[in-house]
Design a protein around this motif. Structure first.
Motif, short mmCIF file in Angstrom:
data_model
loop_
_atom_site.label_atom_id
_atom_site.label_comp_id
_atom_site.label_asym_id
_atom_site.label_seq_id
_atom_site.Cartn_x
_atom_site.Cartn_y
_atom_site.Cartn_z
N LEU A 185 0.83 -1.21 0.00
CA LEU A 185 0.00 0.00 0.00
C LEU A 185 0.86 1.26 0.00
O LEU A 185 1.79 1.40 0.79
N ASP A 191 -4.12 7.85 11.08
CA ASP A 191 -4.16 8.85 10.01
C ASP A 191 -3.06 9.89 10.14
O ASP A 191 -2.60 10.45 9.14
N ALA A 215 -3.97 2.66 5.67
CA ALA A 215 -4.75 1.67 4.93
C ALA A 215 -4.32 0.24 5.21
O ALA A 215 -5.02 -0.70 4.82
#
Length: 252
Positions: free
Chosen positions: A14, A229, A247
């Protein structure tokens, strides 16, 4: 097909700008220090103690059942238990792949190993011990493919994956070395020390699996709540975040 393969690799890495990255020290550190890697490395090490242990002890059990057989015949009588173990080595990973679950299968396998070594310690009847060999082979052998596969899918880059697998395999080999010295001649013929050590390893594996699965579930919930985040907001190179990428999700 090449496009599909690249998409699959990108899905595993990712945030990476390229499908296959170059070797880098940051990725090595991320792979080796990932919580999943460390715990699975110890699990694999303990498991290799039990695998090598049953390999050492099985001929002794066979000699007790068939003392009149030749050495070659006695060795051949160890084969059925290994055939059963080989079946589960294929069946369990296949079921794991279909269900996309790894930990639950290993949680079921560890008690099988423990039960086998309990039989070794609880009775001297060769026939009962022979049944214990089957229990151990059913449970212990599945850890090889399952642990390495589970390790590889819980790191977020190629470099991290390579280093993580290296650590897991290294500690696994150390487990085999420990087992070699646990069955000493002075402990014959029942080897309570070696069998006791293997039982302890099976128990440790079960506990470590519970710890790992609990960590994964809790950490995934944190990621769902957005508690990771800030890592993305604090960097201009998200491809280097590895397992800290918002993610990323631990695969159980």
């Amino acid at each position: 097909m090449s496009v599909l393969a690249e998409l699959r690799v990108r899905n595993e890495n990712l945030g990476a700008p390229v499908a296959i990255e170059k070797l880098n020290w940051r990725g090595i550190k991320q792979g080796v220090l990932a919580p999943s890697t460390i715990i699975l490395a110890f699990i694999f090490g303990f498991n290799n103690v039990t695998v090598q242990g049953v390999a050492f002890f099985t001929p002794t059990i066979i000699r007790g059942i068939y003392p009149g057989k030749t050495t070659v015949q006695q060795q051949l009588l160890t084969v059925p238990a290994y055939i059963v173990g080989a079946f589960f080595v294929l069946a369990v990973p296949y079921a794991s792949m279909k269900l996309q679950k790894r930990g639950v299968f290993l949680l079921g396998a560890a008690p099988m190993v423990a039960a086998g070594y309990i039989v070794f310690l609880a009775t001297t009847k060769p026939q009962a011990r022979y049944a214990g060999v089957f229990l151990i082979n059913i449970g212990a052998f599945v850890f090889g493919p399952m642990v390495t596969a589970w390790t590889s899918i819980n790191v977020a880059s190629d470099t991290a994956r390579a280093s993580a697998l290296g650590l897991v395999v290294m500690l696994g080999n150390c487990g085999g070395l420990i087992s070699t010295w646990s069955y000493v001649a002075t402990d014959a013929p029942n080897y309570p020390i070696g069998n006791g050590l293997n039982l302890a390893c099976a128990g440790a594996i079960f506990i470590l699996l519970l710890v790992l699965l609990t960590f994964m579930h809790r950490d995934n919930k944190k990621r769902d709540r957005g508690e990771y985040d800030h890592f993305l907001e604090e960097t201009t190179t998200p491809e280097l975040l590895g397992n800290n990428h918002p993610a990323f999700r631990w695969r159980t």
